[in-house]
Write a protein that holds these residues in place. Sequence first.
Motif, PDB file in Angstrom:
ATOM      1  N   UNK A 236     -13.164  -9.111   4.156  1.00  0.00           N
ATOM      2  CA  UNK A 236     -12.029  -8.379   3.610  1.00  0.00           C
ATOM      3  C   UNK A 236     -10.984  -9.396   3.160  1.00  0.00           C
ATOM      4  N   UNK A 237     -10.637  -9.378   1.876  1.00  0.00           N
ATOM      5  CA  UNK A 237      -9.575 -10.219   1.347  1.00  0.00           C
ATOM      6  C   UNK A 237      -8.350  -9.334   1.108  1.00  0.00           C
ATOM      7  N   UNK A 238      -7.280  -9.591   1.844  1.00  0.00           N
ATOM      8  CA  UNK A 238      -6.101  -8.727   1.836  1.00  0.00           C
ATOM      9  C   UNK A 238      -4.897  -9.426   1.205  1.00  0.00           C
ATOM     10  N   UNK A 239      -4.041  -8.629   0.560  1.00  0.00           N
ATOM     11  CA  UNK A 239      -2.798  -9.153   0.002  1.00  0.00           C
ATOM     12  C   UNK A 239      -1.708  -8.101   0.156  1.00  0.00           C
ATOM     13  N   UNK A 240      -0.694  -8.410   0.971  1.00  0.00           N
ATOM     14  CA  UNK A 240       0.427  -7.512   1.177  1.00  0.00           C
ATOM     15  C   UNK A 240       1.709  -8.138   0.640  1.00  0.00           C
ATOM     16  N   UNK A 241       2.588  -7.291   0.100  1.00  0.00           N
ATOM     17  CA  UNK A 241       3.917  -7.718  -0.345  1.00  0.00           C
ATOM     18  C   UNK A 241       4.927  -6.933   0.484  1.00  0.00           C
ATOM     19  N   UNK A 242       5.778  -7.667   1.219  1.00  0.00           N
ATOM     20  CA  UNK A 242       6.753  -7.028   2.104  1.00  0.00           C
ATOM     21  C   UNK A 242       8.160  -7.182   1.535  1.00  0.00           C
ATOM     22  N   UNK A 243       8.950  -6.111   1.672  1.00  0.00           N
ATOM     23  CA  UNK A 243      10.325  -6.118   1.182  1.00  0.00           C
ATOM     24  C   UNK A 243      11.288  -5.929   2.352  1.00  0.00           C
ATOM     25  N   UNK A 244      12.190  -6.900   2.504  1.00  0.00           N
ATOM     26  CA  UNK A 244      13.210  -6.857   3.554  1.00  0.00           C
ATOM     27  C   UNK A 244      12.615  -6.675   4.952  1.00  0.00           C
ATOM     28  N   UNK A 245      11.375  -7.131   5.105  1.00  0.00           N
ATOM     29  CA  UNK A 245      10.676  -7.009   6.387  1.00  0.00           C
ATOM     30  C   UNK A 245      10.667  -5.566   6.893  1.00  0.00           C
TER      31      UNK A 245
END
Length: 317
Positions: A236-245
């Motif tokens: 599984x290749x994952x990519x997350x983008x988080x905003x202001x934690x």
Amino acid sequence: MSPRLPNLDSFYMWTRKISTLVCIITLGFAANAQQDPQFSQNMFLKLPVNPAFAGSNDAICATVAYRNQWVNFDGAPKTGLFTLDAPIRAINSGIGLTLVTDKIGFDETFGVKLAYAYRAKLGSGNLGIGVEGGIQQKSLSGNFIYNDPNDPNIPLGGVSATVPDFGAGIYFNTEKFYIGASSSHLTEGDIDYGQIKTSLARHYYGMIGYTFDLTPSLALKPSVFVKSDEASTQIDANMLLAYNNRFWGGVSYRLEDAIVAMVGMNITNDLKLGYSYDITTSSLNGFSNGTHEILLGYCFNVKSTKSFYMNRNVRFL
């Protein structure tokens, strides 16, 4: 920007081995033959596959997850999961509990595991070495269809068996980086239904992830999760983008199986909610309406109390 790793030859060697494993698996063939249930939000569910993770959050954490795989596909997997882990600071350790239920067609599994991890400061991070032990209860029940009523491989009624189960792992993490390797079903316990016998297959797991701070409010969090039972391998290749934690969204690709969309938020500083939807890319895509997975996690810190000393007064012995 690269992660700050401890300047230790042994740890570098171990890191290179995990990285090499990930590269090999990326080029390899992936299938869905493993016995253990899978979760798309694997970056939030490390304890079920790696006992060395126990206590690494330095907080008491509980997580509940449910996965409804291949909706509308008859006999498709349905999995429930509960985990709880906590640090034991006095002895530099962590403990954990994992409960899992998994149903696939006539096959049902209930598992319970207790994990212990010894944790030590290592360079800029912490290294955990963990072991786990528990049981797996397997059962077969349903209206079995057979041509030969005397076939000993088909039970006339429900059957069940319980086997001991053990695993071990290693896990290193800093504030922004983590890497781990583990194995479950180390003893490959025999499942004896009477006339029907099978066994648990040993599974191997690898995980690696890093957080890149793009701006003060945006962070990119790539990760890779690998699982294998030697007969088949998945990545599984994952990519997350988080905003202001607080909010996150992203995608994952499971080799030759699914594309996953993920969203989530920290409802409070202690409570998080996550959801993922798998779009099947294998030959099963014409028989199901995808896969739903929901996750709820809660962590709270236990403040350390100052040591209390009492001195005897010679007047009050």
